[in-house]
Scaffold this motif. Structure first.
Motif, short mmCIF file in Angstrom:
data_model
loop_
_atom_site.label_atom_id
_atom_site.label_comp_id
_atom_site.label_asym_id
_atom_site.label_seq_id
_atom_site.Cartn_x
_atom_site.Cartn_y
_atom_site.Cartn_z
N GLN A 120 0.91 -0.91 -0.01
CA GLN A 120 -0.02 -0.22 0.26
C GLN A 120 1.00 1.23 -0.18
O GLN A 120 1.95 1.06 1.35
CB GLN A 120 -1.02 0.35 1.80
N PRO A 121 1.06 2.01 -0.94
CA PRO A 121 1.47 3.00 -1.39
C PRO A 121 1.47 4.34 0.44
O PRO A 121 0.20 4.79 0.61
CB PRO A 121 0.84 3.73 -2.69
N ARG A 122 2.61 4.74 1.04
CA ARG A 122 2.57 5.98 1.82
C ARG A 122 3.19 7.59 0.88
O ARG A 122 4.06 6.71 0.93
CB ARG A 122 3.28 5.11 2.70
N VAL A 123 2.14 8.35 0.87
CA VAL A 123 2.14 9.29 0.26
C VAL A 123 2.94 10.25 1.03
O VAL A 123 2.29 10.71 2.19
CB VAL A 123 1.30 9.05 -0.71
N ILE A 124 4.08 10.99 1.43
CA ILE A 124 4.52 11.75 1.75
C ILE A 124 4.47 13.28 1.41
O ILE A 124 4.61 13.32 -0.18
CB ILE A 124 6.23 11.69 2.25
N TRP A 125 3.79 14.05 2.24
CA TRP A 125 3.61 15.79 0.94
C TRP A 125 3.93 16.53 1.28
O TRP A 125 4.80 16.49 2.58
CB TRP A 125 2.03 15.41 0.95
N ALA A 126 4.46 17.68 0.72
CA ALA A 126 4.85 19.35 1.06
C ALA A 126 4.18 19.94 0.17
O ALA A 126 3.89 20.24 -0.79
CB ALA A 126 5.90 18.82 1.34
N GLU A 127 4.52 20.89 0.88
CA GLU A 127 3.62 22.15 0.60
C GLU A 127 5.09 23.92 0.14
O GLU A 127 5.91 23.49 1.35
CB GLU A 127 2.56 22.89 1.14
N HIS A 128 4.54 23.95 -1.01
CA HIS A 128 5.71 25.41 -1.31
C HIS A 128 5.14 26.54 -1.88
O HIS A 128 3.81 26.35 -3.16
CB HIS A 128 6.56 24.90 -2.01
N GLY A 129 4.99 27.52 -1.14
CA GLY A 129 4.05 28.44 -2.04
C GLY A 129 2.99 28.82 -2.42
O GLY A 129 1.82 29.34 -3.12
N GLY A 130 2.24 27.41 -0.99
CA GLY A 130 0.60 27.57 -1.66
C GLY A 130 0.33 25.78 -2.21
O GLY A 130 -0.79 25.94 -2.37
N ASP A 131 1.28 25.17 -3.07
CA ASP A 131 0.92 23.90 -3.51
C ASP A 131 1.45 22.88 -2.95
O ASP A 131 2.87 23.13 -2.72
CB ASP A 131 1.88 24.64 -5.11
N ARG A 132 0.92 22.24 -2.95
CA ARG A 132 1.13 20.70 -2.79
C ARG A 132 2.07 20.14 -3.46
O ARG A 132 1.46 19.69 -5.38
CB ARG A 132 0.24 20.19 -1.70
N PHE A 133 2.86 19.30 -3.48
CA PHE A 133 3.73 18.50 -3.97
C PHE A 133 3.65 16.66 -3.29
O PHE A 133 3.76 17.07 -1.80
CB PHE A 133 4.35 19.33 -4.63
N VAL A 134 4.37 16.37 -4.02
CA VAL A 134 4.91 14.83 -3.41
C VAL A 134 6.05 15.15 -2.60
O VAL A 134 7.11 15.12 -3.96
CB VAL A 134 4.35 13.77 -4.17
N ALA A 135 6.26 14.48 -1.83
CA ALA A 135 7.85 14.99 -1.03
C ALA A 135 8.86 13.46 -1.26
O ALA A 135 10.02 13.72 -1.01
CB ALA A 135 7.79 15.34 0.28
N ALA A 136 7.74 12.46 -1.56
CA ALA A 136 8.17 11.28 -1.25
C ALA A 136 6.92 9.86 -0.98
O ALA A 136 6.09 10.52 -1.03
CB ALA A 136 8.93 10.77 0.58
N VAL A 137 7.77 8.84 -1.77
CA VAL A 137 6.92 7.78 -1.53
C VAL A 137 7.81 6.37 -0.89
O VAL A 137 8.67 6.60 -1.63
CB VAL A 137 6.51 7.28 -2.78
N GLU A 138 6.64 5.74 -0.08
CA GLU A 138 7.25 4.28 -0.15
C GLU A 138 6.48 3.36 -0.38
O GLU A 138 4.39 3.00 -0.09
CB GLU A 138 6.90 3.98 1.53
N ASN A 139 6.30 2.50 -2.15
CA ASN A 139 5.25 0.97 -1.63
C ASN A 139 6.70 0.13 -2.60
O ASN A 139 6.74 0.36 -3.34
CB ASN A 139 5.53 1.78 -3.13
N GLY A 140 5.90 -0.75 -1.01
CA GLY A 140 6.98 -2.48 -1.36
C GLY A 140 8.16 -1.43 -1.57
O GLY A 140 8.85 -0.64 -0.94
N PRO A 141 9.20 -2.73 -2.27
CA PRO A 141 10.39 -2.77 -2.78
C PRO A 141 10.90 -1.12 -3.56
O PRO A 141 12.29 -0.22 -2.66
CB PRO A 141 10.99 -3.24 -3.58
N LEU A 142 9.93 -0.10 -3.71
CA LEU A 142 10.42 1.23 -4.84
C LEU A 142 9.49 2.06 -3.54
O LEU A 142 8.80 2.28 -3.18
CB LEU A 142 9.27 1.14 -5.76
N SER A 143 10.79 3.24 -3.30
CA SER A 143 10.83 4.25 -2.43
C SER A 143 11.92 5.36 -2.93
O SER A 143 12.42 5.88 -4.32
CB SER A 143 11.65 4.41 -1.30
#
Length: 217
Positions: free
Chosen positions: A167-190
Motif C-alpha cells: 500500500q503506497p505511503r505518500v509523503i506530502w510537502a507544500e511550497h508557496g501554497g502548492d502541495r506536491f509529493v515529497a516522498a513515496v514508499e511503495n513496497g520495494p520502491l521508495s
C-alpha cells in the motif's frame, strides 16, 4: 554480518560522490557504477538525478537503466530514487512545453510547481502518514529541497486486497501554497523529492532506515 550492498547508478547525472558517501555512512557497502549486472545483484539500488527530466531519461535509457529498475522491482528488490531520480519513476514529465516519457513505475505527471517563487530551495517539513518505515523517528524533521518541478497529484489506485507492504505511503510537502509529493514508499520502491544526502541528521537517519530494510525481506 556483512553490510548490505548498494549500487548508486551512474548514468551521467552530475556529481554523485555526496550520495555515495552518505549511503556509506548509513552502513552500506557502496559501488558507483553503470554496470547493470552489478545493479541487479546489489541488495539496494539508488537512482540519483539532477538537472532536466528529459536529459536524465536520455542518460538512463543509454545504459538501459529503466530495464534494470523494472527487473529489480518485479523481483521485489529495493530501489530508492532521489530528486529527479524520483521524478523519472513516474509516467512522464513536462518541462518548458516538452513532454518526456518516464519509467512508468507510478502513474502521474511531473510538472512545474505552481508557487510565486520557484525554484523551491531550502528546508521544509513534510507530512508523513502512519506506518512509515522510511521516516521512522524523523516524522517531524525538515529536509532540503532544490527543485522547480514535482508531482502535484497522486493517482495510483489500490484496494483492500493490496498487501499492506505494497500500500503506497505518500509523503506530502507544500511550497508557496502548492502541495506536491515529497516522498513515496511503495513496497520495494521508495523515492524522495528532497536530497537526503544534504538534509543533515534527518537525511542521514532516512538513509539508515532504508539501508536497514535491505535484505530484510
Amino acid at each position: 554480518m556483512s553490510s548490505p550492498s548498494v549500487v548508486v547508478l551512474d548514468y551521467g547525472s552530475g556529481n554523485l560522490r555526496s550520495a555515495v558517501r552518505a549511503v556509506e555512512r548509513a552502513g552500506a557497502d557502496v559501488t558507483l557504477t553503470s554496470d547493470l549486472d552489478a545493479a541487479m545483484e546489489a541488495d539496494g539500488l539508488l537512482v540519483p538525478g539532477v538537472g532536466a527530466y528529459a536529459a536524465c531519461m536520455e542518460g538512463l535509457r543509454a545504459i538501459r537503466g529503466e530495464r534494470v529498475i523494472a527487473r529489480r522491482l518485479s523481483g521485489g528488490r529495493p530501489v530508492l530514487g532521489i530528486c529527479v531520480g524520483m521524478q523519472i519513476l513516474f509516467e512522464r514529465g513536462i518541462e518548458h512545453g516538452v513532454e518526456t516519457d518516464g519509467c512508468g513505475e507510478w502513474p502521474g505527471v511531473v510538472e512545474r510547481i505552481q508557487a510565486p517563487i520557484v525554484p523551491h530551495m531550502g528546508w521544509n517539513t513534510v507530512h508523513v502518514p502512519e506506518g512509515s518505515r522510511l521516516f521512522a523517528g524523523i516524522e517531524d524533521e525538515r529536509f532540503y529541497f532544490v527543485h522547480s518541478y514535482a508531482v502535484r497529484d497522486w493517482t495510483l489506485v489500490t484496494n483492500d486486497r493490496t498487501p499492506d507492504a505494497y500500500q503506497p505511503r505518500v509523503i506530502w510537502a507544500e511550497h508557496g501554497g502548492d502541495r506536491f509529493v515529497a516522498a513515496v514508499e511503495n513496497g520495494p520502491l521508495s523515492a524522495t523529492q528532497f536530497h537526503p544526502e544534504k538534509s543533515g541528521d534527518a537525511g542521514a537517519q532516512l538513509l539508515r532506515n532504508w539501508v536497514g530494510t535491505l535484505g530484510a525481506a
